[in-house]
Design a protein around this motif. Sequence first.
Motif, mmCIF file in Angstrom:
data_model
loop_
_atom_site.group_PDB
_atom_site.id
_atom_site.type_symbol
_atom_site.label_atom_id
_atom_site.label_comp_id
_atom_site.label_asym_id
_atom_site.label_seq_id
_atom_site.Cartn_x
_atom_site.Cartn_y
_atom_site.Cartn_z
ATOM 1 N N PHE A 154 35.278 45.613 35.287
ATOM 2 C CA PHE A 154 35.061 44.198 35.597
ATOM 3 C C PHE A 154 36.269 43.612 36.324
ATOM 4 C CE2 PHE A 154 35.728 39.736 34.547
ATOM 5 C CZ PHE A 154 34.532 39.175 34.979
ATOM 6 N N TYR A 155 37.459 43.760 35.753
ATOM 7 C CA TYR A 155 38.636 43.116 36.335
ATOM 8 C C TYR A 155 39.071 43.778 37.648
ATOM 9 C CZ TYR A 155 38.924 40.221 32.197
ATOM 10 O OH TYR A 155 38.637 39.308 31.206
ATOM 11 N N ARG A 156 38.764 45.047 37.790
ATOM 12 C CA ARG A 156 39.041 45.694 39.078
ATOM 13 C C ARG A 156 38.154 45.105 40.168
ATOM 14 N NH1 ARG A 156 38.049 50.679 37.728
ATOM 15 N NH2 ARG A 156 40.193 51.102 37.052
ATOM 16 N N SER A 157 36.902 44.824 39.832
ATOM 17 C CA SER A 157 35.989 44.267 40.826
ATOM 18 C C SER A 157 36.325 42.820 41.167
ATOM 19 C CB SER A 157 34.547 44.372 40.340
ATOM 20 O OG SER A 157 34.330 43.557 39.203
ATOM 21 N N VAL A 158 36.936 42.103 40.217
ATOM 22 C CA VAL A 158 37.271 40.692 40.445
ATOM 23 C C VAL A 158 38.634 40.536 41.115
ATOM 24 C CG1 VAL A 158 37.707 38.465 39.322
ATOM 25 C CG2 VAL A 158 35.856 39.942 38.505
ATOM 26 N N PHE A 159 39.632 41.250 40.605
ATOM 27 C CA PHE A 159 41.005 41.072 41.074
ATOM 28 C C PHE A 159 41.577 42.290 41.799
ATOM 29 C CE2 PHE A 159 41.030 38.185 37.252
ATOM 30 C CZ PHE A 159 41.187 36.994 37.942
ATOM 31 N N GLY A 160 40.894 43.426 41.719
ATOM 32 C CA GLY A 160 41.451 44.636 42.311
ATOM 33 C C GLY A 160 42.567 45.261 41.504
ATOM 34 N N TRP A 161 42.648 44.941 40.213
ATOM 35 C CA TRP A 161 43.738 45.450 39.393
ATOM 36 C C TRP A 161 43.802 46.973 39.392
ATOM 37 C CZ3 TRP A 161 43.034 42.320 34.205
ATOM 38 C CH2 TRP A 161 43.461 40.997 34.407
ATOM 39 N N GLY A 162 45.031 47.469 39.315
ATOM 40 C CA GLY A 162 45.259 48.868 39.025
ATOM 41 C C GLY A 162 45.474 49.046 37.531
ATOM 42 N N THR A 163 45.294 50.246 37.036
ATOM 43 C CA THR A 163 45.501 50.522 35.611
ATOM 44 C C THR A 163 46.269 51.827 35.451
ATOM 45 O OG1 THR A 163 43.382 51.698 35.408
ATOM 46 C CG2 THR A 163 43.376 49.336 34.921
ATOM 47 N N PHE A 164 47.006 51.906 34.354
ATOM 48 C CA PHE A 164 47.703 53.127 33.978
ATOM 49 C C PHE A 164 47.454 53.370 32.494
ATOM 50 C CE2 PHE A 164 50.027 51.751 37.705
ATOM 51 C CZ PHE A 164 50.298 52.935 38.375
ATOM 52 N N ASP A 165 47.146 54.603 32.139
ATOM 53 C CA ASP A 165 46.973 54.972 30.740
ATOM 54 C C ASP A 165 48.287 55.562 30.232
ATOM 55 O OD1 ASP A 165 44.342 54.148 30.653
ATOM 56 O OD2 ASP A 165 43.550 56.106 31.215
ATOM 57 N N VAL A 166 48.872 54.879 29.247
ATOM 58 C CA VAL A 166 50.183 55.246 28.723
ATOM 59 C C VAL A 166 50.012 55.885 27.348
ATOM 60 C CG1 VAL A 166 52.462 54.397 28.082
ATOM 61 C CG2 VAL A 166 51.203 53.310 29.976
ATOM 62 N N PRO A 167 50.420 57.138 27.167
ATOM 63 C CA PRO A 167 50.305 57.767 25.849
ATOM 64 C C PRO A 167 51.248 57.115 24.839
ATOM 65 C CG PRO A 167 50.666 59.400 27.584
ATOM 66 C CD PRO A 167 50.958 58.064 28.177
ATOM 67 N N PHE A 168 50.807 56.988 23.614
ATOM 68 C CA PHE A 168 51.662 56.546 22.531
ATOM 69 C C PHE A 168 51.193 57.259 21.272
ATOM 70 C CE2 PHE A 168 48.054 53.773 22.015
ATOM 71 C CZ PHE A 168 47.980 53.530 20.653
ATOM 72 N N PRO A 169 52.012 57.282 20.220
ATOM 73 C CA PRO A 169 51.602 57.996 19.005
ATOM 74 C C PRO A 169 50.262 57.505 18.493
ATOM 75 C CG PRO A 169 53.926 57.420 18.886
ATOM 76 C CD PRO A 169 53.381 56.738 20.112
ATOM 77 N N GLY A 170 49.275 58.383 18.494
ATOM 78 C CA GLY A 170 47.968 58.034 17.972
ATOM 79 C C GLY A 170 46.941 57.649 19.006
ATOM 80 N N GLY A 171 47.308 57.652 20.285
ATOM 81 C CA GLY A 171 46.297 57.294 21.267
ATOM 82 C C GLY A 171 46.828 56.993 22.648
ATOM 83 N N ILE A 172 46.034 56.251 23.417
ATOM 84 C CA ILE A 172 46.347 55.881 24.795
ATOM 85 C C ILE A 172 46.290 54.357 24.903
ATOM 86 C CG2 ILE A 172 45.563 55.962 27.194
ATOM 87 C CD1 ILE A 172 46.671 58.597 26.333
ATOM 88 N N TYR A 173 47.266 53.777 25.590
ATOM 89 C CA TYR A 173 47.291 52.336 25.834
ATOM 90 C C TYR A 173 47.090 52.114 27.327
ATOM 91 C CZ TYR A 173 48.922 47.469 25.651
ATOM 92 O OH TYR A 173 49.011 46.098 25.737
ATOM 93 N N THR A 174 46.099 51.295 27.688
ATOM 94 C CA THR A 174 45.782 51.027 29.083
ATOM 95 C C THR A 174 46.511 49.786 29.550
ATOM 96 O OG1 THR A 174 43.595 52.038 28.908
ATOM 97 C CG2 THR A 174 43.939 50.502 30.722
ATOM 98 N N SER A 235 57.252 47.275 14.111
ATOM 99 C CA SER A 235 57.951 47.963 15.194
ATOM 100 C C SER A 235 57.027 48.977 15.847
ATOM 101 C CB SER A 235 59.203 48.672 14.660
ATOM 102 O OG SER A 235 60.152 47.731 14.212
ATOM 103 N N LEU A 236 57.004 48.977 17.182
ATOM 104 C CA LEU A 236 56.201 49.913 17.960
ATOM 105 C C LEU A 236 57.144 50.800 18.770
ATOM 106 C CD1 LEU A 236 53.475 47.461 19.326
ATOM 107 C CD2 LEU A 236 53.361 48.896 17.283
ATOM 108 N N PRO A 237 57.185 52.104 18.483
ATOM 109 C CA PRO A 237 58.082 52.998 19.208
ATOM 110 C C PRO A 237 57.895 52.891 20.711
ATOM 111 C CG PRO A 237 57.095 54.140 17.340
ATOM 112 C CD PRO A 237 56.391 52.826 17.458
ATOM 113 N N GLY A 238 59.000 52.758 21.426
ATOM 114 C CA GLY A 238 58.952 52.680 22.876
ATOM 115 C C GLY A 238 58.603 51.312 23.420
ATOM 116 N N VAL A 239 58.338 50.368 22.536
ATOM 117 C CA VAL A 239 57.938 49.018 22.968
ATOM 118 C C VAL A 239 58.890 47.965 22.424
ATOM 119 C CG1 VAL A 239 56.133 47.256 22.861
ATOM 120 C CG2 VAL A 239 55.524 49.672 23.141
ATOM 121 N N GLY A 240 58.965 47.843 21.109
ATOM 122 C CA GLY A 240 59.776 46.813 20.480
ATOM 123 C C GLY A 240 59.170 46.382 19.171
#
Length: 263
Positions: A154-174, A235-240
């Motif tokens: 949806f947001y790519r079609s509206v704004f053209g946003w790019g996305t990156f999937d960032v690994p973190f303990p327990g999953g992926i954060y987009t 606390s979130l490792p790698g974030v703060g």
Amino acid sequence: MLTTRYVDGSPNWLDLATPDLDAAVSFYSGLFGWQFQSGGPEVGGYGLFQLDGKSVAGAMTVTPDQAPPSWTVYFQTQDTDATVRAAEQAGGSTPYKPMDVLDLGRMAVLADRAGAVFGLWQPGRNKGLGLATEDFSLNWIELYAPDVDEAKEFYRSVFGWGTFDVPFPGGIYTTVNPAGTGEDDMFGGIVTLRDDAAESDTGAHWTPYFHVPDVDAIADRTRELKGTVRLEPTSLPGVGRIAKITDPQGARFAVIKGDPNQT
């Protein structure tokens, strides 16, 4: 990284809708040290939260039938009407149609396919927030959605946003970033509702994060000011370190102290 060098598709404004503006001013002044400047009757009492003379947010009174207590994030566009058409063609809706705000800019309020509300701000005399990323200003935004892939589409079609999937303990954060930019320009993320216990009982929505120098102190101060800490400092490792808060009128937001070395 969220900055005040705004480009199309980047967050450039946010405001608070509250049933009790005086009480909200008291809360946020006590929590963040913000000062409030009313725009007066010409703009229906809409006003600005400021820090050191720079705008960090807007605020207005709403009745229960107008909107629930909430924060709304706005994204920059050079053509509000065209962006509204793109959102509607992508399956979104427009609760508040495009309108001029004096000579300050042009705005609209939309909802994505899942119902998450967001705004558009086409700058006029008001170019956007005067402060971002610094302490007590907007630092990050997060979309809680039932389906991350559908939200990305949806947001790519509206704004053209790019996305990156960032690994973190327990999953992926987009993460998301404006069209034509890279990972260093990410300003927010998308999380599946069911994966966040603090958000799973809500519908799809955007949450603003404000940077603070001490998350634990802000959590303590929130309770003193009769707000609610709905996610204790974590606390979130790698974030703060983050906490999630509801103000006394019911508007939800979060705070963060960024520190990649936080464990």
